[in-house]
Write a protein that holds these residues in place. Structure first.
Motif, PDB file in Angstrom:
ATOM      1  N   LEU A  93      28.027  16.167  18.216  1.00  0.00           N
ATOM      2  CA  LEU A  93      28.897  16.749  19.243  1.00  0.00           C
ATOM      3  C   LEU A  93      29.557  15.670  20.090  1.00  0.00           C
ATOM      4  CD1 LEU A  93      26.794  19.801  20.462  1.00  0.00           C
ATOM      5  CD2 LEU A  93      29.104  19.903  19.517  1.00  0.00           C
ATOM      6  N   VAL A  94      28.752  14.765  20.632  1.00  0.00           N
ATOM      7  CA  VAL A  94      29.294  13.724  21.508  1.00  0.00           C
ATOM      8  C   VAL A  94      30.177  12.765  20.709  1.00  0.00           C
ATOM      9  CG1 VAL A  94      28.706  11.819  23.059  1.00  0.00           C
ATOM     10  CG2 VAL A  94      27.371  13.921  23.112  1.00  0.00           C
ATOM     11  N   GLY A  95      29.776  12.497  19.452  1.00  0.00           N
ATOM     12  CA  GLY A  95      30.580  11.626  18.613  1.00  0.00           C
ATOM     13  C   GLY A  95      31.968  12.182  18.369  1.00  0.00           C
ATOM     14  N   ARG A  96      32.079  13.482  18.155  1.00  0.00           N
ATOM     15  CA  ARG A  96      33.389  14.096  17.942  1.00  0.00           C
ATOM     16  C   ARG A  96      34.191  14.133  19.245  1.00  0.00           C
ATOM     17  NH1 ARG A  96      35.328  17.629  13.956  1.00  0.00           N
ATOM     18  NH2 ARG A  96      33.924  16.445  12.575  1.00  0.00           N
ATOM     19  N   ALA A  97      33.515  14.298  20.369  1.00  0.00           N
ATOM     20  CA  ALA A  97      34.202  14.410  21.658  1.00  0.00           C
ATOM     21  C   ALA A  97      34.661  13.063  22.195  1.00  0.00           C
ATOM     22  CB  ALA A  97      33.283  15.075  22.682  1.00  0.00           C
ATOM     23  N   VAL A  98      33.879  12.001  21.952  1.00  0.00           N
ATOM     24  CA  VAL A  98      34.158  10.709  22.585  1.00  0.00           C
ATOM     25  C   VAL A  98      34.319   9.591  21.563  1.00  0.00           C
ATOM     26  CG1 VAL A  98      33.369   9.023  24.292  1.00  0.00           C
ATOM     27  CG2 VAL A  98      32.819  11.449  24.603  1.00  0.00           C
ATOM     28  N   GLY A  99      33.326   9.394  20.732  1.00  0.00           N
ATOM     29  CA  GLY A  99      33.335   8.302  19.764  1.00  0.00           C
ATOM     30  C   GLY A  99      31.947   8.127  19.180  1.00  0.00           C
ATOM     31  N   GLU A 100      31.830   7.281  18.184  1.00  0.00           N
ATOM     32  CA  GLU A 100      30.570   7.067  17.492  1.00  0.00           C
ATOM     33  C   GLU A 100      29.442   6.727  18.466  1.00  0.00           C
ATOM     34  OE1 GLU A 100      29.054   4.707  13.528  1.00  0.00           O
ATOM     35  OE2 GLU A 100      30.415   3.649  14.888  1.00  0.00           O
ATOM     36  N   LEU A 138      31.680  19.641  12.040  1.00  0.00           N
ATOM     37  CA  LEU A 138      31.103  18.530  12.804  1.00  0.00           C
ATOM     38  C   LEU A 138      30.332  17.569  11.907  1.00  0.00           C
ATOM     39  CD1 LEU A 138      29.815  20.339  16.009  1.00  0.00           C
ATOM     40  CD2 LEU A 138      31.740  18.773  15.836  1.00  0.00           C
ATOM     41  N   GLY A 139      29.820  18.056  10.795  1.00  0.00           N
ATOM     42  CA  GLY A 139      29.053  17.199   9.913  1.00  0.00           C
ATOM     43  C   GLY A 139      29.895  16.422   8.923  1.00  0.00           C
ATOM     44  N   THR A 140      31.236  16.555   9.001  1.00  0.00           N
ATOM     45  CA  THR A 140      32.139  15.896   8.075  1.00  0.00           C
ATOM     46  C   THR A 140      32.902  14.790   8.788  1.00  0.00           C
ATOM     47  OG1 THR A 140      32.417  17.966   6.847  1.00  0.00           O
ATOM     48  CG2 THR A 140      34.082  16.264   6.502  1.00  0.00           C
ATOM     49  N   THR A 171      19.443  21.247   5.112  1.00  0.00           N
ATOM     50  CA  THR A 171      20.454  20.379   5.718  1.00  0.00           C
ATOM     51  C   THR A 171      20.477  20.530   7.238  1.00  0.00           C
ATOM     52  OG1 THR A 171      22.147  22.089   5.404  1.00  0.00           O
ATOM     53  CG2 THR A 171      21.900  20.429   3.669  1.00  0.00           C
ATOM     54  N   ALA A 172      19.439  21.139   7.804  1.00  0.00           N
ATOM     55  CA  ALA A 172      19.408  21.374   9.251  1.00  0.00           C
ATOM     56  C   ALA A 172      19.377  20.058  10.015  1.00  0.00           C
ATOM     57  CB  ALA A 172      18.183  22.220   9.611  1.00  0.00           C
ATOM     58  N   TRP A 173      20.106  20.008  11.117  1.00  0.00           N
ATOM     59  CA  TRP A 173      20.168  18.805  11.922  1.00  0.00           C
ATOM     60  C   TRP A 173      18.968  18.687  12.841  1.00  0.00           C
ATOM     61  CZ3 TRP A 173      25.823  19.892  13.777  1.00  0.00           C
ATOM     62  CH2 TRP A 173      26.695  19.669  12.704  1.00  0.00           C
ATOM     63  N   THR A 174      18.592  17.461  13.117  1.00  0.00           N
ATOM     64  CA  THR A 174      17.576  17.211  14.130  1.00  0.00           C
ATOM     65  C   THR A 174      18.204  17.335  15.508  1.00  0.00           C
ATOM     66  OG1 THR A 174      18.029  14.843  14.263  1.00  0.00           O
ATOM     67  CG2 THR A 174      16.449  15.560  12.582  1.00  0.00           C
ATOM     68  N   GLU A 175      17.368  17.285  16.520  1.00  0.00           N
ATOM     69  CA  GLU A 175      17.858  17.325  17.894  1.00  0.00           C
ATOM     70  C   GLU A 175      18.837  16.178  18.151  1.00  0.00           C
ATOM     71  OE1 GLU A 175      15.134  18.417  21.364  1.00  0.00           O
ATOM     72  OE2 GLU A 175      15.286  16.245  21.536  1.00  0.00           O
ATOM     73  N   GLU A 176      18.481  14.969  17.694  1.00  0.00           N
ATOM     74  CA  GLU A 176      19.361  13.814  17.912  1.00  0.00           C
ATOM     75  C   GLU A 176      20.658  13.948  17.121  1.00  0.00           C
ATOM     76  OE1 GLU A 176      19.482   9.074  16.920  1.00  0.00           O
ATOM     77  OE2 GLU A 176      17.630   9.831  17.820  1.00  0.00           O
ATOM     78  N   GLU A 177      20.583  14.445  15.902  1.00  0.00           N
ATOM     79  CA  GLU A 177      21.792  14.607  15.103  1.00  0.00           C
ATOM     80  C   GLU A 177      22.765  15.574  15.774  1.00  0.00           C
ATOM     81  OE1 GLU A 177      21.216  14.318  10.443  1.00  0.00           O
ATOM     82  OE2 GLU A 177      19.588  15.472  11.337  1.00  0.00           O
ATOM     83  N   THR A 178      22.252  16.690  16.267  1.00  0.00           N
ATOM     84  CA  THR A 178      23.116  17.676  16.915  1.00  0.00           C
ATOM     85  C   THR A 178      23.811  17.064  18.118  1.00  0.00           C
ATOM     86  OG1 THR A 178      21.573  19.419  16.230  1.00  0.00           O
ATOM     87  CG2 THR A 178      23.223  19.999  17.870  1.00  0.00           C
ATOM     88  N   LEU A 179      23.040  16.368  18.950  1.00  0.00           N
ATOM     89  CA  LEU A 179      23.602  15.702  20.121  1.00  0.00           C
ATOM     90  C   LEU A 179      24.677  14.699  19.716  1.00  0.00           C
ATOM     91  CD1 LEU A 179      23.527  14.891  23.170  1.00  0.00           C
ATOM     92  CD2 LEU A 179      21.712  13.268  22.547  1.00  0.00           C
ATOM     93  N   CYS A 180      24.377  13.855  18.732  1.00  0.00           N
ATOM     94  CA  CYS A 180      25.288  12.771  18.366  1.00  0.00           C
ATOM     95  C   CYS A 180      26.528  13.276  17.653  1.00  0.00           C
ATOM     96  CB  CYS A 180      24.560  11.738  17.508  1.00  0.00           C
ATOM     97  SG  CYS A 180      23.303  10.805  18.427  1.00  0.00           S
TER      98      CYS A 180
END
Length: 335
Positions: free
Chosen positions: A75-82, A265-267, A64-73
């Motif tokens: 974090l930023v998705g939770r901080a700002v928006g989708e 973060l993944g929920t 279930t490890a995140w990719t580089e893009e998933e990790t970025l998105c």
């Protein structure tokens, strides 16, 4: 042949494919009725961004490890928006990470120019992509500078494109200083990690601007010594200064939300309040920590290093919790 390693890679690729199959693209940009982040990059970078440069501790949940893009998105998705991005029309399934909208060759420019001024934040890759450079030029002229965040790859960009970028950001001279800091950070890497290898990350440095246009540079430290379970994941991804500018907690991990939020973060955060305290409760806790710090320093006649900073990062509500709490306490609309 390393059979154990091969099984690890197979588990990772299987999990990544499963997440791609579950990803739902946007049918229309008219469906975007909430704060969002627009992610602009060249399609050529997608194979790199969907890799995962995992550390040894991440192997515990490799499938279930995140990719580089998933990790970025995430974090930023939770901080700002989708996080929303244009999708490559040639891909069979959407890449996991940013939510894709598939535009035709004839319409993509109009889509970008319609979404750029509406986005709460722009994530833009600095690279040699002709169209990405065009998008960057348009953004630099049409949105406030503090809404632009630049993601810089783990290599030197060609001088031709660097010169273009310097021209785009000529009104903000500290951009050149920040880019030079990126070059200096590259020089600290072993020679084999700063070339043009296909395996090099498209996300090594982050350059962002405050409201006055002053650029700041941060380096992603997400390497073999860290993992997505680290409680300072935003810092490891080079996003701490950006989050500070946004007033967002800089603590967070895969298994917990930002600040004092308990929703991973993944929920999905929709409809839930995960912060264990209210914002007022967080402020009270930080005030107590400040008083305790002062008492300690007076008693022992030495500073308590970083105590307040750690308190601020830990005891603060995440933006999504504030939004959900506001919805739940808002009076019913009059019809």
């Amino acid at each position: 042949m390393n059979t154990f390693y091969d099984l690890e890679v197979l588990a990772y690729k299987t999990g990544r494919l499963a997440r791609r199959l579950q990803t739902m693209p946007l049918n229309s940009t008219e469906d975007i009725d909430h704060p969002f982040v627009l992610y602009l990059r060249t399609f050529r970078s997608d194979p790199k961004a969907e890799q995962f440069h995992y550390g040894r501790r991440d192997r515990e949940f490799l499938q279930t490890a995140w990719t580089e893009e998933e990790t970025l998105c995430r974090l930023v998705g939770r901080a700002v928006g989708e996080v929303i991005a244009l999708g490559d029309p040639g891909e069979k399934f959407p890449i996991a990470g940013a939510r894709r909208y598939y535009a035709s060759d004839k319409e993509w420019r109009n889509v970008v120019r319609r979404l750029v001024p509406l986005a709460s934040l722009l994530l833009i890759q600095l690279n040699e992509g002709k169209y990405t450079a065009e998008e960057l030029e348009y953004a630099s002229k049409n949105v406030p500078i503090d809404r632009i965040v630049l993601l810089v790859p783990q290599r030197r960009i060609s001088d031709e494109y660097v010169q273009k970028f310097l021209e785009y950001f000529a009104p903000f001279p500290t951009f050149e200083t920040a880019y030079q800091a990126h070059i200096e950070a590259l020089e600290q890497l072993p020679a084999g990690l700063r070339g043009n290898s296909i395996n090099q990350s498209e996300y090594f440095s982050v350059i962002c601007f405050d409201a006055e246009g002053t650029a700041q540079h941060r380096v992603s430290n997400y390497d073999s010594t860290h993992s997505a379970a680290d409680t300072d994941l935003p810092t490891q991804m080079g996003l701490d200064y950006l989050f500070e500018l946004l007033g967002v907690p800089t603590s967070g991990s895969r298994w917990a939300g930002l600040g004092c939020c308990t929703i991973p973060l993944g929920t999905s955060h929709s409809g839930q309040v995960g912060c264990i305290r209210t914002e007022e409760g967080c402020l009270e806790r930080r005030a107590r920590d400040a008083a305790n710090k002062l008492e300690f320093e007076e008693k022992f006649e030495r500073p308590l290093v970083d105590a307040l900073e750690r308190s601020r990062r830990r005891f603060s509500c995440c933006p999504q919790c504030r939004v959900e709490r506001g919805r739940q306490t808002a009076p019913p609309s009059q019809t």
